[in-house]
Design an enzyme around this catalytic site. Structure first.
Site, PDB file in Angstrom:
ATOM      1  N   SER A 117      -4.159  -6.984  -6.265  1.00 26.42           N
ATOM      2  CA  SER A 117      -3.604  -6.164  -7.339  1.00 26.42           C
ATOM      3  C   SER A 117      -3.220  -7.000  -8.548  1.00 26.42           C
ATOM      4  O   SER A 117      -2.981  -6.458  -9.612  1.00 26.42           O
ATOM      5  CB  SER A 117      -2.388  -5.401  -6.826  1.00 26.42           C
ATOM      6  OG  SER A 117      -1.601  -6.240  -6.025  1.00 26.42           O
ATOM      7  N   HIS A 138     -10.039  -2.737  -6.759  1.00 22.78           N
ATOM      8  CA  HIS A 138      -8.592  -2.495  -6.612  1.00 22.78           C
ATOM      9  C   HIS A 138      -8.345  -1.004  -6.401  1.00 22.78           C
ATOM     10  O   HIS A 138      -8.480  -0.208  -7.335  1.00 22.78           O
ATOM     11  CB  HIS A 138      -7.857  -3.023  -7.844  1.00 22.78           C
ATOM     12  CG  HIS A 138      -6.384  -2.830  -7.774  1.00 22.78           C
ATOM     13  ND1 HIS A 138      -5.591  -2.512  -8.852  1.00 22.78           N
ATOM     14  CD2 HIS A 138      -5.517  -2.907  -6.711  1.00 22.78           C
ATOM     15  CE1 HIS A 138      -4.335  -2.399  -8.474  1.00 22.78           C
ATOM     16  NE2 HIS A 138      -4.267  -2.632  -7.176  1.00 22.78           N
ATOM     17  N   GLU A 150     -10.196   0.154  -9.719  1.00 20.92           N
ATOM     18  CA  GLU A 150     -10.471  -0.784 -10.809  1.00 20.92           C
ATOM     19  C   GLU A 150     -11.501  -1.795 -10.297  1.00 20.92           C
ATOM     20  O   GLU A 150     -11.271  -2.472  -9.295  1.00 20.92           O
ATOM     21  CB  GLU A 150      -9.181  -1.496 -11.234  1.00 20.92           C
ATOM     22  CG  GLU A 150      -8.205  -0.564 -11.943  1.00 20.92           C
ATOM     23  CD  GLU A 150      -6.878  -1.219 -12.290  1.00 20.92           C
ATOM     24  OE1 GLU A 150      -6.274  -0.827 -13.293  1.00 20.92           O
ATOM     25  OE2 GLU A 150      -6.431  -2.116 -11.544  1.00 20.92           O
ATOM     26  N   ASN A 188      -1.656  -1.700 -13.255  1.00 24.18           N
ATOM     27  CA  ASN A 188      -0.437  -2.452 -12.935  1.00 24.18           C
ATOM     28  C   ASN A 188       0.130  -3.157 -14.162  1.00 24.18           C
ATOM     29  O   ASN A 188       1.351  -3.346 -14.268  1.00 24.18           O
ATOM     30  CB  ASN A 188      -0.703  -3.459 -11.815  1.00 24.18           C
ATOM     31  CG  ASN A 188      -0.775  -2.787 -10.455  1.00 24.18           C
ATOM     32  OD1 ASN A 188      -0.485  -1.600 -10.337  1.00 24.18           O
ATOM     33  ND2 ASN A 188      -1.177  -3.532  -9.436  1.00 24.18           N
TER      34      ASN A 188
HETATM   35  N1  3HC Z   1      -2.239   8.801   3.249  1.00 24.73           N
HETATM   36  C1  3HC Z   1      -3.194   9.761   3.220  1.00 24.73           C
HETATM   37  N2  3HC Z   1      -3.004  10.957   2.620  1.00 24.73           N
HETATM   38  C2  3HC Z   1      -1.818  11.183   2.041  1.00 24.73           C
HETATM   39  C3  3HC Z   1      -0.779  10.235   2.034  1.00 24.73           C
HETATM   40  C4  3HC Z   1      -1.027   8.997   2.683  1.00 24.73           C
HETATM   41  N3  3HC Z   1      -0.109   8.018   2.728  1.00 24.73           N
HETATM   42  N4  3HC Z   1       0.272  10.750   1.381  1.00 24.73           N
HETATM   43  C5  3HC Z   1      -0.080  11.979   0.967  1.00 24.73           C
HETATM   44  N5  3HC Z   1      -1.339  12.227   1.369  1.00 24.73           N
HETATM   45  C6  3HC Z   1      -2.114  13.440   1.093  1.00 24.73           C
HETATM   46  C7  3HC Z   1      -1.577  14.621   1.829  1.00 24.73           C
HETATM   47  O1  3HC Z   1      -2.131  14.724   3.139  1.00 24.73           O
HETATM   48  C8  3HC Z   1      -2.012  15.756   0.940  1.00 24.73           C
HETATM   49  O2  3HC Z   1      -3.389  16.033   1.183  1.00 24.73           O
HETATM   50  P1  3HC Z   1      -3.962  17.538   0.979  1.00 24.73           P
HETATM   51  O3  3HC Z   1      -3.686  17.927  -0.446  1.00 24.73           O
HETATM   52  O4  3HC Z   1      -5.412  17.386   1.282  1.00 24.73           O
HETATM   53  O5  3HC Z   1      -3.181  18.369   1.967  1.00 24.73           O
HETATM   54  C9  3HC Z   1      -1.908  15.166  -0.484  1.00 24.73           C
HETATM   55  O6  3HC Z   1      -1.968  13.745  -0.303  1.00 24.73           O
HETATM   56  C10 3HC Z   1      -0.614  15.549  -1.165  1.00 24.73           C
HETATM   57  O7  3HC Z   1       0.461  15.125  -0.316  1.00 24.73           O
HETATM   58  P2  3HC Z   1       1.844  15.894  -0.150  1.00 24.73           P
HETATM   59  O8  3HC Z   1       1.617  17.359  -0.385  1.00 24.73           O
HETATM   60  O9  3HC Z   1       2.465  15.484   1.139  1.00 24.73           O
HETATM   61  O10 3HC Z   1       2.786  15.263  -1.226  1.00 24.73           O
HETATM   62  P3  3HC Z   1       2.632  15.192  -2.779  1.00 24.73           P
HETATM   63  O11 3HC Z   1       1.945  16.371  -3.372  1.00 24.73           O
HETATM   64  O12 3HC Z   1       3.985  14.823  -3.222  1.00 24.73           O
HETATM   65  O13 3HC Z   1       1.662  13.928  -3.015  1.00 24.73           O
HETATM   66  C11 3HC Z   1       1.320  11.637  -3.438  1.00 24.73           C
HETATM   67  C12 3HC Z   1       1.933  12.687  -2.497  1.00 24.73           C
HETATM   68  C13 3HC Z   1      -0.193  11.771  -3.423  1.00 24.73           C
HETATM   69  C14 3HC Z   1       1.729  10.276  -2.889  1.00 24.73           C
HETATM   70  C15 3HC Z   1       1.871  11.899  -4.889  1.00 24.73           C
HETATM   71  O14 3HC Z   1       3.262  11.939  -4.861  1.00 24.73           O
HETATM   72  C16 3HC Z   1       1.428  10.862  -5.877  1.00 24.73           C
HETATM   73  O15 3HC Z   1       0.343  10.932  -6.449  1.00 24.73           O
HETATM   74  N6  3HC Z   1       2.313   9.868  -6.136  1.00 24.73           N
HETATM   75  C17 3HC Z   1       2.013   8.771  -7.070  1.00 24.73           C
HETATM   76  C18 3HC Z   1       1.248   7.701  -6.328  1.00 24.73           C
HETATM   77  C19 3HC Z   1       0.883   6.558  -7.230  1.00 24.73           C
HETATM   78  O16 3HC Z   1       1.243   6.480  -8.409  1.00 24.73           O
HETATM   79  N7  3HC Z   1       0.137   5.618  -6.670  1.00 24.73           N
HETATM   80  C20 3HC Z   1      -0.242   4.401  -7.361  1.00 24.73           C
HETATM   81  C21 3HC Z   1       0.745   3.325  -7.049  1.00 24.73           C
HETATM   82  S1  3HC Z   1       0.330   1.796  -7.840  1.00 24.73           S
HETATM   83  C22 3HC Z   1      -0.774   1.091  -6.786  1.00 24.73           C
HETATM   84  O17 3HC Z   1      -1.122   1.583  -5.747  1.00 24.73           O
HETATM   85  C23 3HC Z   1      -1.324  -0.221  -7.221  1.00 24.73           C
HETATM   86  C24 3HC Z   1      -1.020  -1.295  -6.212  1.00 24.73           C
HETATM   87  O18 3HC Z   1      -1.627  -2.483  -6.636  1.00 24.73           O
HETATM   88  C25 3HC Z   1       0.456  -1.498  -6.012  1.00 24.73           C
END
Ligand code: 3HC
Length: 290
Positions: A117, A138, A150, A188
């Protein structure tokens, strides 16, 4: 590219395995030992079982998906892979040693990708005898859900490798964006200054964690507030990314890790995966706040 290797089956690696297997590709999932391998298998079966329970995946499709994944200890199993994605912890020395091993084991035509990342892909690439076939891929957390990849090209990466990996992202139902090798790439680089600032705001006692997160969700339309997102990313991962970006990005104070993040990591509060971070969860790995 039909056979994919994934090295390192933590949250990201196991999620990446699921992405490929869901899209019909054969995956060889590799860890360094049996215990880590079983942990990775558990993340994959947990995620696919949840999808079945929510009615999003038929049990037969779950079984077919799992049937496309072969779990193995050690990189020797990656001899026939067309593409290998490394998703081991964010330490340059560790990644370089994994790439040296992959370079030795994998066929010369194989593409070697890192899910780093924030570490320099160029420094990982030049440790191999095929730097033109090394690239960054990424993924974002949770990998099965987030649509972005990415694609990080270095000055050495061959054009056909970039094109093949970008096409593969489309095959996976992802959006691939191509970026040069700079600290934090695109997302990021923009995200972590904001997350770090949120921790400082909270740490200075101006606002409760719930109000801070609510403000960004309800006021700015983000799916999660910054403290909940940090708990999802993992505070150890976030601290490493901030530290690397601080050092690689000219010591920009926006990326100097907020003391509270460092303290939480030292205390073993790593976010969702350990059951406690900024919030406390019902159990390790759960999304439900207690
Ligand atoms: N693994 C697999 N599927 C998951 C999951 C996980 N850990 N968490 C949620 N899901 C799925 C659910 O099963 C659901 O699927 P469906 O629509 O097919 O039923 C869908 O995602 C939506 O989940 P929920 O209804 O339980 O919950 P939300 O609607 O609140 O969504 C979320 C959860 C997708 C995590 C949403 O809150 C989100 O998009 N959050 C922001 C995440 C983000 O910004 N990620 C980037 C972080 S930075 C990064 O990763 C870079 C790295 O280098 C650090």
């Amino acid at each position: 590219m039909n056979t994919i290797g994934v090295v390192g089956l933590g949250t990201m690696g196991a999620g990446i395995v699921e992405v490929f297997a869901r899209n019909g590709l054969d995956v060889v999932a590799v860890e360094i030992g049996e215990a880590a391998l079983e942990r990775g298998r558990g993340i994959l079966t947990g995620s696919t079982d949840r999808a079945v329970a929510r009615g999003k995946l038929a049990p037969a499709d779950r079984d077919a998906l799992l049937g496309r994944v072969r779990f193995e200890v050690g990189t020797d199993a990656l001899r026939d892979a067309d593409l290998v994605i490394e998703a081991v912890p964010e330490r340059l020395d560790l990644k370089r040693s994994v790439f040296a091993e992959l370079d030795r084991v994998c066929k010369p035509s194989a593409v070697l990708a890192t899910n780093t990342s924030s570490l320099p892909v160029t420094e990982i690439a030049v440790g191999t005898v095929r730097p033109d076939r090394v690239i960054g891929m990424h993924f974002f957390n949770p990998a099965p859900v987030m649509k972005l990849v990415e694609v990080v090209r270095t000055v050495v990466t061959a054009d056909d490798v970039v094109a093949d990996v970008a096409a593969l992202c489309t095959r996976l139902g992802k959006r691939g964006v191509v970026i040069g090798d700079r600290a934090g790439f695109i997302a990021n680089a923009l995200l972590f200054g904001y997350l770090n600032h949120a921790v400082t705001l909270y740490g200075n006692g101006y606002v409760s964690r719930a109000d801070l997160d609510t403000a960004m969700r309800v006021g700015c339309g983000l799916p999660m507030g910054p403290l909940a997102l940090l708990d999802l990313i993992g505070l150890d991962v976030a601290a490493e990314i901030l530290d690397t970006m601080y050092r690689r990005g000219g010591r920009d104070r926006r990326h100097a890790p907020a003391p509270l993040i460092t303290q939480l990591v030292t205390a073993g509060f790593l976010g969702r995966k350990s059951g406690r971070g900024f919030y406390t969860y019902e159990q390790p790995g759960s999304a439900k706040v207690r």
